[in-house]
Motif scaffolding. Structure first.
Motif, PDB file in Angstrom:
ATOM      1  N   LYS A 196      43.017  41.322  47.780  1.00 58.20           N
ATOM      2  CA  LYS A 196      42.595  41.004  49.150  1.00 58.20           C
ATOM      3  C   LYS A 196      42.275  42.280  49.919  1.00 58.20           C
ATOM      4  O   LYS A 196      41.323  42.325  50.714  1.00 58.20           O
TER       5      LYS A 196
ATOM      6  N   PRO B  25      29.773  43.641  52.536  1.00 62.77           N
ATOM      7  CA  PRO B  25      29.304  42.345  52.041  1.00 62.77           C
ATOM      8  C   PRO B  25      28.470  42.506  50.771  1.00 62.77           C
ATOM      9  O   PRO B  25      27.562  43.328  50.712  1.00 62.77           O
TER      10      PRO B  25
ATOM     11  N   LEU C  59      36.755  34.453  47.521  1.00 64.20           N
ATOM     12  CA  LEU C  59      36.482  35.827  47.941  1.00 64.20           C
ATOM     13  C   LEU C  59      35.569  36.577  46.977  1.00 64.20           C
ATOM     14  O   LEU C  59      34.824  37.469  47.393  1.00 64.20           O
ATOM     15  N   PHE C  60      35.642  36.256  45.683  1.00 61.31           N
ATOM     16  CA  PHE C  60      34.892  37.001  44.672  1.00 61.31           C
ATOM     17  C   PHE C  60      34.209  36.049  43.699  1.00 61.31           C
ATOM     18  O   PHE C  60      34.734  34.979  43.394  1.00 61.31           O
TER      19      PHE C  60
ATOM     20  N   LEU D  99      35.464  46.311  50.866  1.00 62.50           N
ATOM     21  CA  LEU D  99      34.087  46.228  50.382  1.00 62.50           C
ATOM     22  C   LEU D  99      33.121  45.795  51.478  1.00 62.50           C
ATOM     23  O   LEU D  99      33.445  44.965  52.332  1.00 62.50           O
TER      24      LEU D  99
ATOM     25  N   HIS E  70      38.945  43.431  48.905  1.00 63.27           N
ATOM     26  CA  HIS E  70      37.927  42.583  49.537  1.00 63.27           C
ATOM     27  C   HIS E  70      37.628  43.078  50.948  1.00 63.27           C
ATOM     28  O   HIS E  70      36.461  43.156  51.361  1.00 63.27           O
ATOM     29  N   ARG E  71      38.662  43.440  51.686  1.00 65.81           N
ATOM     30  CA  ARG E  71      38.453  43.959  53.046  1.00 65.81           C
ATOM     31  C   ARG E  71      37.716  45.291  53.022  1.00 65.81           C
ATOM     32  O   ARG E  71      36.947  45.608  53.937  1.00 65.81           O
TER      33      ARG E  71
ATOM     34  N   GLN F 141      36.524  50.966  55.036  1.00 66.73           N
ATOM     35  CA  GLN F 141      35.738  49.753  54.849  1.00 66.73           C
ATOM     36  C   GLN F 141      34.283  50.130  54.586  1.00 66.73           C
ATOM     37  O   GLN F 141      33.894  51.282  54.735  1.00 66.73           O
TER      38      GLN F 141
ATOM     39  N   LEU G 253      33.457  44.853  42.762  1.00 67.29           N
ATOM     40  CA  LEU G 253      34.798  45.234  42.324  1.00 67.29           C
ATOM     41  C   LEU G 253      34.840  45.175  40.810  1.00 67.29           C
ATOM     42  O   LEU G 253      34.396  44.191  40.208  1.00 67.29           O
TER      43      LEU G 253
ATOM     44  N   GLN H 123      31.592  40.319  42.521  1.00 68.97           N
ATOM     45  CA  GLN H 123      30.921  40.596  43.790  1.00 68.97           C
ATOM     46  C   GLN H 123      31.665  39.928  44.931  1.00 68.97           C
ATOM     47  O   GLN H 123      32.105  38.778  44.812  1.00 68.97           O
ATOM     48  N   LYS H 124      31.812  40.669  46.009  1.00 71.60           N
ATOM     49  CA  LYS H 124      32.375  40.082  47.223  1.00 71.60           C
ATOM     50  C   LYS H 124      31.416  39.025  47.741  1.00 71.60           C
ATOM     51  O   LYS H 124      30.225  39.273  47.896  1.00 71.60           O
ATOM     52  N   ARG H 125      31.911  37.850  47.982  1.00 71.77           N
ATOM     53  CA  ARG H 125      31.058  36.778  48.476  1.00 71.77           C
ATOM     54  C   ARG H 125      30.619  37.080  49.904  1.00 71.77           C
ATOM     55  O   ARG H 125      31.386  37.581  50.707  1.00 71.77           O
TER      56      ARG H 125
END
Length: 204
Positions: free
Chosen positions: A159, A167, A186-187, A165, A162-163, A135, A171, A198-200
């Motif tokens: 998903k 904050p 999520l993005f 990345l 996302h975990r 992470q 991606l 971008q990861k929100r």
């Protein structure tokens, strides 16, 4: 055998680097996950692009974790050795070959410079395990892999990214991939003409 080559999908990679630099500036040890890295042409290309844009000290703190599901160890050996056929490397952009490659241990092969090899590690990983390798990544890159998965599988893999990345981390996928509507919370897309998301939830 995986099909890949140096500087493939350069438009996407350039956009990723451009958007990444402000986000990783000031981070002590920024990390990148290159998922589905095959025999290493992509992570070495990414390493070169960052080396061209970053200062010596900042680049020295960058780490690229390259992964692939190939289980025989052949891909790992190639990536770690950084040895590639001279004929393949002859197509690199002007100046890159001389700057980042040197004679290898065997005739007809060239080795990636040590400053590139030191930035890249390789480990076996199956994306369909849906278990992230770690992470806090500033960047996750996964190109020319998701297209082989069913929609439900792609959603679970995304998903997982996302975990993985941090904050606000980025991606990048292949040009032909659209972010599934289910993952809109999520993005968010940050490049209007490229698959960079971008990861929100703040900045990396």
């Amino acid at each position: 055998m995986a099909f890949t080559f140096f500087f493939r999908d350069l438009h996407v990679l350039n956009q990723l680097v451009e958007h990444s630099l402000p986000r990783i500036a000031g981070r002590s040890h920024p990390r990148i996950w290159d998922a589905g890295a095959a025999t290493g042409q992509e992570p070495y290309t990414l390493s070169i692009l960052f080396a061209e844009k970053m200062g010596h000290f900042a680049f020295g703190n960058l780490r690229i974790d390259a992964t692939d599901s190939e289980a025989t160890g052949q891909f790992a050996q190639t990536v770690q050795a950084g040895l590639y056929p001279e004929a393949e490397l002859a197509r690199l952009p002007a100046g890159i070959l001389e700057k980042y490659f040197e004679p290898g241990g065997e005739p007809g092969q060239l080795r990636a410079a040590e400053k590139l090899r030191r930035r890249i590690t390789f480990q076996h990983h199956d994306l369909l395990s849906y278990q992230e390798i770690g992470q806090g990544y500033s960047v996750v890159l996964c190109k020319n892999v998701l297209l082989h998965f069913q929609l439900a599988e792609r959603i679970e893999v995304l998903k997982m990214f996302h975990r993985a990345l941090a904050p606000g981390g980025l991606l990048a996928t292949e040009q032909t991939q659209e972010m599934p509507a289910e993952l809109a919370p999520l993005f968010e897309r940050v490049s209007p003409d490229g698959p960079v998301f971008q990861k929100r939830g703040g900045c990396a």
